[in-house]
Write a protein that holds these residues in place. Structure first.
Motif, PDB file in Angstrom:
ATOM      1  N   SER A  82       0.867  -1.183   0.000  1.00 18.33           N
ATOM      2  CA  SER A  82       0.000   0.000   0.000  1.00 18.33           C
ATOM      3  C   SER A  82       0.896   1.223   0.000  1.00 18.33           C
ATOM      4  O   SER A  82       1.872   1.298   0.746  1.00 18.33           O
ATOM      5  CB  SER A  82      -0.896   0.017   1.239  1.00 18.33           C
ATOM      6  OG  SER A  82      -1.859  -0.999   1.179  1.00 18.33           O
ATOM      7  N   LEU A 128      -3.526   1.730   8.071  1.00 21.15           N
ATOM      8  CA  LEU A 128      -2.562   0.746   7.590  1.00 21.15           C
ATOM      9  C   LEU A 128      -1.657   0.148   8.653  1.00 21.15           C
ATOM     10  O   LEU A 128      -1.127  -0.946   8.455  1.00 21.15           O
ATOM     11  CB  LEU A 128      -1.725   1.359   6.468  1.00 21.15           C
ATOM     12  CG  LEU A 128      -2.577   1.618   5.222  1.00 21.15           C
ATOM     13  CD1 LEU A 128      -1.921   2.613   4.306  1.00 21.15           C
ATOM     14  CD2 LEU A 128      -2.856   0.319   4.505  1.00 21.15           C
ATOM     15  N   ASP A 133      -4.169   0.671  -2.659  1.00 26.78           N
ATOM     16  CA  ASP A 133      -4.623  -0.081  -1.484  1.00 26.78           C
ATOM     17  C   ASP A 133      -4.315  -1.562  -1.679  1.00 26.78           C
ATOM     18  O   ASP A 133      -4.968  -2.238  -2.451  1.00 26.78           O
ATOM     19  CB  ASP A 133      -6.119   0.138  -1.294  1.00 26.78           C
ATOM     20  CG  ASP A 133      -6.663  -0.494  -0.032  1.00 26.78           C
ATOM     21  OD1 ASP A 133      -5.872  -1.103   0.723  1.00 26.78           O
ATOM     22  OD2 ASP A 133      -7.878  -0.389   0.188  1.00 26.78           O
ATOM     23  N   ARG A 182      -4.158  -3.758   1.005  1.00 25.97           N
ATOM     24  CA  ARG A 182      -4.447  -4.435   2.264  1.00 25.97           C
ATOM     25  C   ARG A 182      -4.996  -5.808   2.024  1.00 25.97           C
ATOM     26  O   ARG A 182      -5.642  -6.119   1.082  1.00 25.97           O
ATOM     27  CB  ARG A 182      -5.475  -3.640   3.082  1.00 25.97           C
ATOM     28  CG  ARG A 182      -4.922  -2.346   3.608  1.00 25.97           C
ATOM     29  CD  ARG A 182      -5.958  -1.541   4.319  1.00 25.97           C
ATOM     30  NE  ARG A 182      -6.878  -0.987   3.320  1.00 25.97           N
ATOM     31  CZ  ARG A 182      -8.096  -0.527   3.577  1.00 25.97           C
ATOM     32  NH1 ARG A 182      -8.537  -0.565   4.803  1.00 25.97           N
ATOM     33  NH2 ARG A 182      -8.856  -0.038   2.646  1.00 25.97           N
TER      34      ARG A 182
END
Length: 116
Positions: A39, A73, A114, A116
């Motif tokens: 990320s 995060l 992103d 994640r």
């Protein structure tokens, strides 16, 4: 050459940054080989210069996005006390980092990945 980041990172720069140019440094770090699964974000504003994070040219909007980035995060906190940290970073509303919440952003130089 820049070292390859190993943790999620947010590169904040400006079109007026004459010390760490957005394209040659900010974009180079953002796109460095080895970060494809990380990320990461790059944000360039037209309101501040190199010192937007310190007393020489402080941008009072930066700390909230730095905290939101870490909340989402690093800590895994998406929302707290009615504040959506996830929307601040990954959203597209006017208060999101790429939607103008950090000031007048260069739309070609505002990208959040992103992973994640």
């Amino acid at each position: 050459d820049f070292p390859v980041p190993t943790v999620p990172f947010l590169s904040m720069t400006s079109v007026y940054d004459d010390e760490a140019d957005a394209e040659t440094m900010g974009r180079a770090i953002f796109n460095i080989e080895g970060t494809e699964n990380l990320s990461r974000g790059i944000v360039s504003t037209s309101d501040f210069g190199h010192h937007e994070a310190d007393i020489l040219g402080f941008n009072p909007l930066v700390p909230q996005f730095t905290a939101a980035w870490m909340k989402v995060l690093m800590e895994g906190t998406m929302e707290q006390d009615g504040v959506s940290f996830e929307e601040m970073i990954f959203g597209s509303g006017v208060s999101s980092i790429c939607g103008g919440g950090d000031g007048d952003v260069d739309k070609d130089m505002c990208e959040i990945v992103d992973m994640r």
